[in-house]
Motif scaffolding. Sequence first.
Motif, PDB file in Angstrom:
ATOM      1  N   LEU A  41      27.337  52.810   4.378  1.00 50.28           N
ATOM      2  CA  LEU A  41      28.014  51.633   4.915  1.00 50.28           C
ATOM      3  C   LEU A  41      27.260  50.340   4.583  1.00 50.28           C
ATOM      4  N   PRO A  42      25.925  50.310   4.699  1.00 52.88           N
ATOM      5  CA  PRO A  42      25.218  49.082   4.316  1.00 52.88           C
ATOM      6  C   PRO A  42      25.444  48.693   2.861  1.00 52.88           C
ATOM      7  N   ASP A  43      25.563  49.673   1.980  1.00 57.47           N
ATOM      8  CA  ASP A  43      25.819  49.379   0.567  1.00 57.47           C
ATOM      9  C   ASP A  43      27.203  48.764   0.380  1.00 57.47           C
ATOM     10  N   ALA A  44      28.180  49.278   1.142  1.00 62.57           N
ATOM     11  CA  ALA A  44      29.531  48.728   1.051  1.00 62.57           C
ATOM     12  C   ALA A  44      29.541  47.269   1.486  1.00 62.57           C
ATOM     13  N   VAL A  45      28.821  46.966   2.556  1.00 58.19           N
ATOM     14  CA  VAL A  45      28.761  45.583   3.045  1.00 58.19           C
ATOM     15  C   VAL A  45      28.142  44.675   1.987  1.00 58.19           C
ATOM     16  N   GLU A  46      27.071  45.122   1.364  1.00 57.14           N
ATOM     17  CA  GLU A  46      26.410  44.311   0.341  1.00 57.14           C
ATOM     18  C   GLU A  46      27.299  44.114  -0.879  1.00 57.14           C
ATOM     19  N   LYS A  47      28.054  45.151  -1.235  1.00 62.01           N
ATOM     20  CA  LYS A  47      28.949  45.023  -2.392  1.00 62.01           C
ATOM     21  C   LYS A  47      30.024  43.983  -2.121  1.00 62.01           C
ATOM     22  N   LEU A  48      30.593  44.005  -0.902  1.00 57.18           N
ATOM     23  CA  LEU A  48      31.614  43.011  -0.578  1.00 57.18           C
ATOM     24  C   LEU A  48      30.998  41.617  -0.529  1.00 57.18           C
ATOM     25  N   ARG A  49      29.815  41.506   0.036  1.00 56.33           N
ATOM     26  CA  ARG A  49      29.158  40.205   0.118  1.00 56.33           C
ATOM     27  C   ARG A  49      28.929  39.611  -1.275  1.00 56.33           C
ATOM     28  N   SER A  50      28.683  40.465  -2.254  1.00 59.20           N
ATOM     29  CA  SER A  50      28.435  39.996  -3.615  1.00 59.20           C
ATOM     30  C   SER A  50      29.701  39.536  -4.321  1.00 59.20           C
ATOM     31  N   GLY A  51      30.875  39.852  -3.744  1.00 60.15           N
ATOM     32  CA  GLY A  51      32.143  39.428  -4.335  1.00 60.15           C
ATOM     33  C   GLY A  51      32.606  40.275  -5.493  1.00 60.15           C
ATOM     34  N   LYS A  52      32.095  41.497  -5.610  1.00 55.78           N
ATOM     35  CA  LYS A  52      32.406  42.341  -6.768  1.00 55.78           C
ATOM     36  C   LYS A  52      33.345  43.487  -6.393  1.00 55.78           C
ATOM     37  N   VAL A  53      34.377  43.156  -5.632  1.00 50.47           N
ATOM     38  CA  VAL A  53      35.277  44.205  -5.140  1.00 50.47           C
ATOM     39  C   VAL A  53      36.708  43.920  -5.561  1.00 50.47           C
ATOM     40  N   ALA A  54      37.341  44.886  -6.195  1.00 48.73           N
ATOM     41  CA  ALA A  54      38.776  44.833  -6.467  1.00 48.73           C
ATOM     42  C   ALA A  54      39.459  45.719  -5.432  1.00 48.73           C
ATOM     43  N   TYR A 105      41.552  51.226  -2.637  1.00 49.50           N
ATOM     44  CA  TYR A 105      40.275  51.205  -1.937  1.00 49.50           C
ATOM     45  C   TYR A 105      39.265  52.124  -2.608  1.00 49.50           C
ATOM     46  N   GLU A 106      38.006  51.811  -2.365  1.00 44.75           N
ATOM     47  CA  GLU A 106      36.879  52.654  -2.748  1.00 44.75           C
ATOM     48  C   GLU A 106      36.252  53.176  -1.472  1.00 44.75           C
ATOM     49  N   VAL A 107      36.007  54.475  -1.412  1.00 43.90           N
ATOM     50  CA  VAL A 107      35.495  55.098  -0.192  1.00 43.90           C
ATOM     51  C   VAL A 107      33.972  55.248  -0.257  1.00 43.90           C
ATOM     52  N   PHE A 108      33.319  54.878   0.837  1.00 44.12           N
ATOM     53  CA  PHE A 108      31.879  55.055   0.991  1.00 44.12           C
ATOM     54  C   PHE A 108      31.629  56.002   2.161  1.00 44.12           C
ATOM     55  N   PRO A 109      30.655  56.915   2.046  1.00 40.59           N
ATOM     56  CA  PRO A 109      30.283  57.716   3.223  1.00 40.59           C
ATOM     57  C   PRO A 109      29.585  56.829   4.242  1.00 40.59           C
ATOM     58  N   LEU A 110      29.525  57.292   5.483  1.00 42.78           N
ATOM     59  CA  LEU A 110      28.945  56.494   6.557  1.00 42.78           C
ATOM     60  C   LEU A 110      27.520  56.045   6.227  1.00 42.78           C
ATOM     61  N   ALA A 111      26.733  56.918   5.652  1.00 46.41           N
ATOM     62  CA  ALA A 111      25.339  56.564   5.353  1.00 46.41           C
ATOM     63  C   ALA A 111      25.240  55.401   4.368  1.00 46.41           C
TER      64      ALA A 111
END
Length: 367
Positions: free
Chosen positions: A345-358, A337-343
């Motif tokens: 969280l929107p960036d994490a959602v966008e990264k997953l939506r883009s399909g660029k997550v291992a 996993y890659e950890v994102f701080p709470l602030a």
Amino acid sequence: MAVENNGNGVQIEVPKTCKAGVVVDEGPNFRVEVEDVPVPEPGPNDVLIRMNATGICYSDIHYMLMDLPLPPMSHFGVRSPGHEGAGVVVKLGSNVTNWKVGDRAGIKPAYDACFNCELCWTGKETHCDESPQIGLQFPGSYQQYILSPARYTQRIPDGVDDFTAGPIMCSGSTIYASIKESGLKPGDWAVFPGAGGGVGHMGVQLAKAMGMRVVGIDGGDEKKELCMKLGCDAFVDFTKVKDVAEEVVKITDGKGAHGVFVTATSASAYASAPMMTRIGGKVLCVGLPPAGTAVAGADPLLFVGKNLHIIGTKVGTLLDTQRALEFAARGLLKPIYEVFPLAKLPDAVEKLRSGKVAGRLVVDFNS
């Protein structure tokens, strides 16, 4: 700010408001913002959990895009998705006697079940008519303080940290349930389209731990490196191989796979899966494509000729989740996993939506 005491000297402060990732403008143009929301009050049979970590799952994206044949979150008055969280119990409902303040707890995609029907009695409680979805019908784990029915809250064992437990609540238990349903045995070939994703990479580990031979299918060198590191016997890069199914059959003794676990969500992954199986092989439907975009199946002649089985599997039960957590406690299941701080969280959602997550993305509520 209230202070809760578990009777053994453990005191935990409970604020009036908390941070939450909330969806704005549901649909194709949705976005997520971090806002202050009220901390809910537990009902008589609930526990209040303070999330320390939540995984970000593509089902959250589906809910916010509204591309599944389900009512939207707003229909239920829900603004925060999320269904794989880990944290600590901070307050008890008046009837709750089997939890203490300070106990570690997790929430799963299924919010509850009736425990009084044939499905519940036979270990299929996630299919129960009274098994609503958290993060869709109830506020989910993007919100730091959330409610959970005490009887359906998951205990987290010692030796499994929150960043590991969170993703296992959905991804790990879901693929464990699918492998269990498949009936595959040690030495069988298990193939994972989407092997480098949040669900697939945990399937690779669990299948390997159960003694199966594993083939990962995904795209790109980063996914290949991850899959081989986690124990794949072979990897097929769909961006480089012209006929993925043909290559899988070659790898699997020239006969095909005993089981193909489609954790990818593309139409091509579902279309090619039946071609990868051997006689008596099974295709397990795990990944959720947008409604109407994919078909799981093949020509009836192939079904007949191959004695082909197509099986849909849902999220894991209480017992499935416990078993997956036990694999983690033994060091045999380690979500990447890659950890994102709470602030962020929107960036994490966008990264997953883009399909660029291992692997998986996890949000840390305490950073």
